[in-house]
Design an enzyme around this catalytic site. Structure first.
Site, PDB file in Angstrom:
ATOM      1  N   CYS A  97       0.834  -1.212   0.000  1.00 23.73           N
ATOM      2  CA  CYS A  97       0.000   0.000   0.000  1.00 23.73           C
ATOM      3  C   CYS A  97       0.868   1.261   0.000  1.00 23.73           C
ATOM      4  O   CYS A  97       0.533   2.237   0.668  1.00 23.73           O
ATOM      5  CB  CYS A  97      -0.957   0.006   1.187  1.00 23.73           C
ATOM      6  SG  CYS A  97      -2.200  -1.302   1.121  1.00 23.73           S
ATOM      7  N   ASN A  98       1.974   1.213  -0.712  1.00 23.93           N
ATOM      8  CA  ASN A  98       2.868   2.367  -0.803  1.00 23.93           C
ATOM      9  C   ASN A  98       3.480   2.385  -2.200  1.00 23.93           C
ATOM     10  O   ASN A  98       4.653   2.066  -2.395  1.00 23.93           O
ATOM     11  CB  ASN A  98       3.953   2.303   0.267  1.00 23.93           C
ATOM     12  CG  ASN A  98       4.735   3.603   0.386  1.00 23.93           C
ATOM     13  OD1 ASN A  98       4.858   4.365  -0.579  1.00 23.93           O
ATOM     14  ND2 ASN A  98       5.284   3.870   1.555  1.00 23.93           N
TER      15      ASN A  98
END
Length: 829
Positions: free
Chosen positions: A376-377
């Site tokens: 999630c980055n």
């Protein structure tokens, strides 16, 4: 045991925390805090006590900060985006800006969706660019009061890099400017990753907004977070919606609303999760008792990280090539700039990346739990893996989405592997992980790895010199196996259905399949034919072998129509319960029953007729993210399975009335109006494997095992519906479609294998060497077999599949099969 190395994903909770919490609940009655009775007052007072405890943990007081409870860090970030006093474009005042570091969690970047709807511009800032913003604005521009917001993580959840907390004061004072624009800067410090293993002193580093999630710290409770708001900005926050408990007064008939005075009460819509909040008190108590505080956790976790990093960076192949590529901006020498996270990819001897999905599968075989992907980055993933914006878009068009198992596209990684330590981690966890890397990547001659002396935990030291690890044979990416004879005389009990389709109709349909069909004789004049047919009436249970069988609209008739679920209704597979393979279902079409047998148990039967009467309980279940309608098969069957497996479970069946609606797949290449109906399978109606491919793999595996596997045993591990005897190994991967008699099938992709193939289908015992050998033999992939979908033919006759039937394949133009684009790993259950 399990080696858990995903503490950045979630901490693990200790037993003492649960005991303290449940004892609390047994000894006290906690009512709704919005009521005024005695139990409710107790709840309210306890919640306020927890607020103070949180402030104490972060070295601040209620004079400086307010605690707003949320469902998690993401909800806290959304609240900030919605309530910050933005000044939009197009007004007489200078407009606001939302700036965020590109090395930020998706939930931070997602705030720009809200700011865009408010006509506020968002500006991404790369980490190296922030230092270029030194220097104050001209004096005439310093009086501008337009509010701007800058967000950055205290610790990158991707690499563990700790960004300077000094930025908070530097940006608020104007010493650092994310962008040169007049106005007042406020700072959002995303502390979710940081506070899990490091102390945060908000008395010194006074960020305006600090969102956190408590499961990152304690492991329990989940679904609870908080937003710590600096009281200097709190009165400026704006709110439109008002929920229960937030109003001092309002009118239902007129537009009148007056909020409560307390900032916390104003923003906590509805009843807070009060029992979870009460659990936090015990979380803080247990954490302090077990560890002695966050500073000790910081030193402990960093020592483990430094040790692991040091050994990893010294691992080399015989040719001197590194075993891993680590993604970090630090040298792991200082706990103030590096957290307990190591992000890396495994390389082969030639420097090529081994896909993260394959590493994850191998780690699972060793009971090592890691995290893979982009975490999630996306910003950090792009920065460290050198993935361009165009690459992201091309990968999406190629079928890759966040969270799936497509780990390499065009030879380049789409993500990486992350390990992270927590306060429960031990030196043995680090050693187990390093042993795993060495055992799966290096030969015995490579394992003497020199490394510097490092600190073990916080008190002991690890001797310098050479480490001694257990090692395994090197996994060769190449496979050199001589041709073998196909075995057609396998002795297995088979069931026969006496039926033959009209030859004239079969021939006419076969001729109409495609003008591009390749010849059936492809090598030494040998045709391609069906060697075996299996169906699996109960998902993840034993195979039922037949010589011919009717075909339904979902695949082989009764294939995976039933499944076993646990007490919560969740599907059980051999991944969780290997003994399912010892359950032997068989279908008797004449008597219309399924007979279920297992050693030590009396046989039990289930009617093939649908039991959709009123007394049958219809429930919704999920199979590999697909929602299906099912009904329970009753107490008698549930008791049988519970006794055999030694745990509460039930047998459920797909509801035939809902099959056409509940579990469908729109398959690329089939008629656009055709929704292919599925049973309780994961991905497709049929799975096909080739005996020639099995033989080639068998020779490679046998060289690595003390006791060679029998061909029949290996075939059963791959849990196919159709086993063919083709002249060449893996030629099935070049097919676009096939026809068998009157039936036409489309190839929809390869089957990416998981640890189920490591389970002996006759004994339930695991052997992790199988998956490792498959990965080595297939060049770091674990694909084996192809998925098929049946294209229904309009015929007045029932379709049949028979052993011995010829298989007519049609070659595809592009011979590389793309794996399924689902986010879940597709294994044959």
């Amino acid at each position: 045991g399990i080696t858990y190395l995903d503490h950045a994903g979630s901490a693990l909770f200790p037993e003492s925390l649960l005991k303290a919490f449940t004892d609390d609940l047994r000894n006290n009655v906690y009512g709704n805090p919005h009521s005024q009775n005695i139990s409710s007052k107790l709840t309210f007072d306890t919640i306020e006590h927890v607020r103070y405890r949180i402030l104490q943990h972060f070295h601040t007081t209620a004079e400086d900060y307010t605690i707003i409870f949320t469902s998690g860090c993401t909800a806290a970030l959304k609240l900030i985006a919605e309530s910050f006093p933005w000044i939009p474009e197009g007004t007489e005042q200078p407009s606001s800006r939302f700036c965020y570091l590109t090395d930020s969690h998706t939930s931070v970047v997602g705030m720009r969706g809200i700011t865009a709807s408010m006509n506020v511009l968002s500006v991404p800032i790369k980490p190296k660019e922030i230092l270029l913003g030194k220097g104050r604005l001209p004096a005439e521009e310093q009086n501008c009061k337009t509010p701007h917001l800058f967000s950055y993580p205290a610790q990158s959840n991707f690499s563990g890099t700790k960004y300077p907390l000094s930025w908070i004061q530097d940006i608020k004072s104007g010493k650092l400017c994310p962008i040169k624009i007049p106005g007042t800067w406020f700072v959002l410090l995303d502390a979710a990753s940081y506070v899990s293993s490091s102390p945060l002193d908000l008395g010194v580093h006074q960020a305006d907004f600090v969102p956190i999630s408590f499961y990152k710290i304690f492991g329990f409770p989940t679904g609870l977070g908080a937003l710590l708001v600096n009281n200097r900005i709190a009165p400026l926050l704006r709110k439109t919606y008002f929920g229960g408990g937030t109003a001092a007064a309002y009118l239902a008939g007129e537009d009148f609303y007056f909020p409560r005075r307390s900032i916390a009460e104003r923003f906590e819509d509805g009843t807070v999760s009060f029992l979870d909040i009460i659990a936090l008190k015990h979380g803080f108590d247990v954490l302090e008792k077990l560890t002695g505080g966050m500073e000790k956790i910081k030193q402990h976790t960093f020592a483990l990280t430094h040790y692991t990093y040091t050994v990893l960076t010294n691992l080399k192949y015989a040719n001197g090539a590194p075993v891993v590529r680590i993604y970090s901006d630090t040298d792991f020498s200082n706990p103030d700039v590096q957290g307990p996270i190591i992000n890396f990819n495994v390389l082969d001897e030639n420097g090529e990346v081994l896909g993260f999905s394959q590493v994850d599968k191998m780690a699972s075989l060793h009971n090592i739990h890691v995290r893979t992907g982009c975490f999630c980055n996306t910003g950090a993933c792009q920065m460290y893996l050198d993935i361009s914006n165009e690459d992201i878009q091309r990968n999406l068009q190629a079928g890759h989405v966040c969270g799936d198992n497509i780990d390499v596209v065009d030879g380049r990684p789409t993500g990486s592997v992350r390990i992270s330590f927590g306060y429960m981690s031990s030196f043995e966890d680090a050693q187990t992980f390093l042993n795993f890397i060495i055992a799966t990547r290096l030969s015995k001659s490579d394992t003497e790895i020199p490394f510097q002396s490092v600190t073990k935990l916080t008190t002991e030291s690890v001797p310098g010199g050479h480490l001694s690890f257990n090692s395994a044979d090197k996994l060769s990416p190449m496979l050199q196996i001589s041709d073998g004879e196909l075995k057609n005389n396998l002795s297995v009990t088979r069931t026969t259905v006496n039926w033959q389709p009209p030859e004239n109709e079969a021939e006419s349909i076969r001729a109409a399949v495609s003008e591009t069909a390749v010849p059936t004789c492809r090598k030494d004049g040998k045709p391609i034919a069906i060697a075996k047919i299996y169906l699996y009436p109960i998902k993840s249970c034993s195979a039922f072998e037949v010589t011919e069988w009717p075909v339904g609209n979902q695949g082989l008739l009764y294939d995976r129509n039933w499944m076993v679920v646990n007490q919560n209704g969740v599907c059980m597979t051999q991944k969780q319960e290997p003994r399912l393979c010892l359950v032997n279902p068989s279908i008797d079409l004449k008597q219309k029953i399924m007979v279920i047998q297992a050693e030590g148990m009396d046989p039990i039967s289930v009617s093939l007729e649908d039991n959709t009467a009123k007394e049958a309980v219809i429930c919704e279940s999920k199979v590999c993210s697909h929602r299906v309608k099912t009904y329970d098969c009753g107490e008698r069957i549930a008791g049988w399975f519970s006794m055999f497996l030694g745990r509460p479970c039930r047998l459920i069946r797909q509801n035939s009335d809902m099959k056409s609606k509940s579990h469908q797949k729109n398959t690329k290449g089939l008629s656009s109006a055709t929704n292919i109906s599925l049973s309780l399978v994961n991905e497709a109606q049929y799975l096909l494997i080739n005996v020639a491919s099995i033989l080639q793999l068998k020779e490679h595996i046998s060289a690595r095992l003390e006791k060679p596997l029998e061909l029949e045993e290996l075939i059963r591990r791959f849990r196919a519906n159709i086993v063919i005897s083709a002249p060449e190994s893996f030629e099935e991967e070049e097919w676009a479609e096939i026809s068998i008699g009157a039936l036409q099938f489309q190839v929809v992709g390869p089957c990416s294998r998981c640890q189920i193939i490591c389970i002996d289908q006759q004994s339930g015992e695991r052997n992790k060497e199988i998956l490792q050998s498959l990965s080595a033999a297939r060049g770091r992939k674990t694909n084996f077999g192809i998925y098929l979908m049946n294209q229904p033919l309009r015929s007045s006759f029932s379709d049949m599949l028979s052993v011995g039937s010829q298989v007519l394949p049609v070659l595809k133009e592009n011979t590389e099969i793309q794996p399924p684009t689902s986010s879940e790993e597709k294994c044959s259950g």
